[in-house]
Design a protein around this motif. Structure first.
Motif, PDB file in Angstrom:
ATOM      1  N   ALA A  21      -0.312   0.180   0.980  1.00 22.24           N
ATOM      2  CA  ALA A  21      -0.711  -0.884   0.183  1.00 22.24           C
ATOM      3  C   ALA A  21      -2.125  -1.415   0.801  1.00 22.24           C
ATOM      4  O   ALA A  21      -3.159  -1.580  -0.101  1.00 22.24           O
ATOM      5  CB  ALA A  21       0.015  -2.193   0.171  1.00 22.24           C
ATOM      6  N   GLN A  22      -2.457  -1.140   2.068  1.00 21.21           N
ATOM      7  CA  GLN A  22      -3.643  -1.686   2.603  1.00 21.21           C
ATOM      8  C   GLN A  22      -4.740  -0.649   2.482  1.00 21.21           C
ATOM      9  O   GLN A  22      -5.856  -0.957   1.978  1.00 21.21           O
ATOM     10  CB  GLN A  22      -3.486  -1.805   4.254  1.00 21.21           C
ATOM     11  N   ARG A  23      -4.406   0.632   2.558  1.00 23.50           N
ATOM     12  CA  ARG A  23      -5.408   1.789   2.060  1.00 23.50           C
ATOM     13  C   ARG A  23      -5.714   1.840   0.697  1.00 23.50           C
ATOM     14  O   ARG A  23      -6.950   1.894   0.261  1.00 23.50           O
ATOM     15  CB  ARG A  23      -4.906   3.167   2.421  1.00 23.50           C
ATOM     16  N   GLN A  24      -4.734   1.256  -0.465  1.00 19.99           N
ATOM     17  CA  GLN A  24      -5.023   1.061  -1.869  1.00 19.99           C
ATOM     18  C   GLN A  24      -6.210   0.095  -1.878  1.00 19.99           C
ATOM     19  O   GLN A  24      -7.169   0.126  -2.528  1.00 19.99           O
ATOM     20  CB  GLN A  24      -3.722   1.018  -2.577  1.00 19.99           C
ATOM     21  N   ALA A  25      -5.921  -1.080  -1.174  1.00 27.14           N
ATOM     22  CA  ALA A  25      -6.603  -2.530  -1.321  1.00 27.14           C
ATOM     23  C   ALA A  25      -8.044  -1.961  -0.901  1.00 27.14           C
ATOM     24  O   ALA A  25      -8.998  -2.392  -1.356  1.00 27.14           O
ATOM     25  CB  ALA A  25      -6.161  -3.404  -0.371  1.00 27.14           C
ATOM     26  N   GLU A  30     -13.574  -1.398  -2.067  1.00 32.10           N
ATOM     27  CA  GLU A  30     -15.099  -0.775  -1.704  1.00 32.10           C
ATOM     28  C   GLU A  30     -15.302  -0.514  -3.069  1.00 32.10           C
ATOM     29  O   GLU A  30     -16.937  -0.364  -3.353  1.00 32.10           O
ATOM     30  CB  GLU A  30     -14.644   0.450  -0.815  1.00 32.10           C
ATOM     31  N   ARG A  31     -14.641  -0.087  -4.115  1.00 32.41           N
ATOM     32  CA  ARG A  31     -15.247   0.435  -5.276  1.00 32.41           C
ATOM     33  C   ARG A  31     -15.674  -0.951  -6.122  1.00 32.41           C
ATOM     34  O   ARG A  31     -17.071  -0.720  -6.794  1.00 32.41           O
ATOM     35  CB  ARG A  31     -14.308   1.107  -6.222  1.00 32.41           C
ATOM     36  N   MET A  32     -15.018  -1.950  -6.100  1.00 37.60           N
ATOM     37  CA  MET A  32     -15.526  -3.168  -6.879  1.00 37.60           C
ATOM     38  C   MET A  32     -16.655  -3.870  -6.198  1.00 37.60           C
ATOM     39  O   MET A  32     -17.540  -4.101  -6.869  1.00 37.60           O
ATOM     40  CB  MET A  32     -14.130  -4.158  -7.000  1.00 37.60           C
ATOM     41  N   SER A  37     -22.125   2.775  -6.104  1.00 33.82           N
ATOM     42  CA  SER A  37     -22.058   3.654  -5.205  1.00 33.82           C
ATOM     43  C   SER A  37     -20.826   4.578  -5.581  1.00 33.82           C
ATOM     44  O   SER A  37     -20.247   5.377  -4.464  1.00 33.82           O
ATOM     45  CB  SER A  37     -22.034   3.152  -3.822  1.00 33.82           C
ATOM     46  N   GLU A  38     -20.218   4.442  -6.692  1.00 29.00           N
ATOM     47  CA  GLU A  38     -18.893   4.976  -7.171  1.00 29.00           C
ATOM     48  C   GLU A  38     -18.689   6.445  -6.550  1.00 29.00           C
ATOM     49  O   GLU A  38     -17.913   6.888  -5.978  1.00 29.00           O
ATOM     50  CB  GLU A  38     -18.672   4.883  -8.471  1.00 29.00           C
TER      51      GLU A  38
END
Length: 231
Positions: A21-25, A30-32, A37-38
């Motif tokens: 869950a932390q890695r997903q967040a 980072e993307r948002m 820089s996507e």
């Protein structure tokens, strides 16, 4: 680095929900935060695990050890690579789609990585359309059943290490590939498993509609393999 051996881990969920869950967040944040820089973010998180996936898919089929194995072992990836693979398959649709596309075709690495980083570019959308539309329209577009089976076996080997709440994309991909290979009753079962984990999982809703309306691949209709199939 820590290597995971499926023989030792098959009785437990190895990868922790809290860490996932932390890695997903982290990935989504980072993307948002850096939308311009996507492509670079996707490259850093997912390109190497995508290449590792492709190497497994393209390994020689006739290796002696595979002939005597009763099941495919989980990939010998680092723990970090596993976490990033699971983040990709659960949080980035182009990564999931890249798994499907590389199961359907032996694509060049450069083409696959380009698709991964630029999924909305015209060349990427044309690639998806060419491969997936051919299933519906081209009677000669029968997928390589051995390749599809390898993909599903590898996903099974990874899935057993992952908490069940993250299983929807694994079952969803498998259901789609089973549909593509003409295994409609098995596709229906896998699709139900996916929707049990996420009733709004889009890929499974699409596959489910195809099965419900008896929309089959053109090669399968031509070969009449759907004739006596109950869905």
């Amino acid at each position: 680095s820590l290597l995971v051996n499926n023989r030792n881990m098959s009785t437990q969920r190895y990868f922790k929900t809290q860490v996932l869950a932390q890695r997903q967040a982290d990935f989504m944040s980072e993307r948002m935060t850096n939308p311009n820089s996507e492509p670079e973010i996707i490259h850093r998180w997912l390109s190497d695990v995508c290449l590792e996936w492709m190497h497994m898919m393209n390994a020689p089929y006739n290796e002696v050890q595979e002939k005597v194995e009763t099941s495919v072992e989980a990939p010998q990836w680092s723990e970090d690579e596993y976490y990033r693979f699971i983040v990709g398959i659960t949080k980035y649709l182009a990564f999931r789609d890249a798994i499907i596309l590389t199961a359907m075709r032996n694509l060049p690495e450069a083409t696959t990585l380009d698709f991964l980083k630029y999924p909305t570019h015209r060349r990427s959308t044309m690639l998806v359309h060419e491969i997936l539309a051919s299933l519906i329209n081209d009677v000669n577009a029968q997928p390589d059943s051995e390749r599809l089976s390898r993909c599903m076996d590898i996903l099974d080997a990874i899935k057993i290490l992952v908490p069940e709440k993250y299983h929807a994309p694994f079952y969803g991909i498998q259901a789609y590939l089973l549909w593509a290979s003409g295994e409609f009753s098995k596709a229906l079962t896998a699709n139900k498993h996916a929707l049990n984990q996420d009733r709004n999982y889009t890929l499974s809703l699409i596959t489910g509609k195809a099965l419900d309306k008896k929309i089959y691949p053109a090669w399968c209709v031509h070969a009449q393999c759907a004739k006596n199939t109950e869905t």
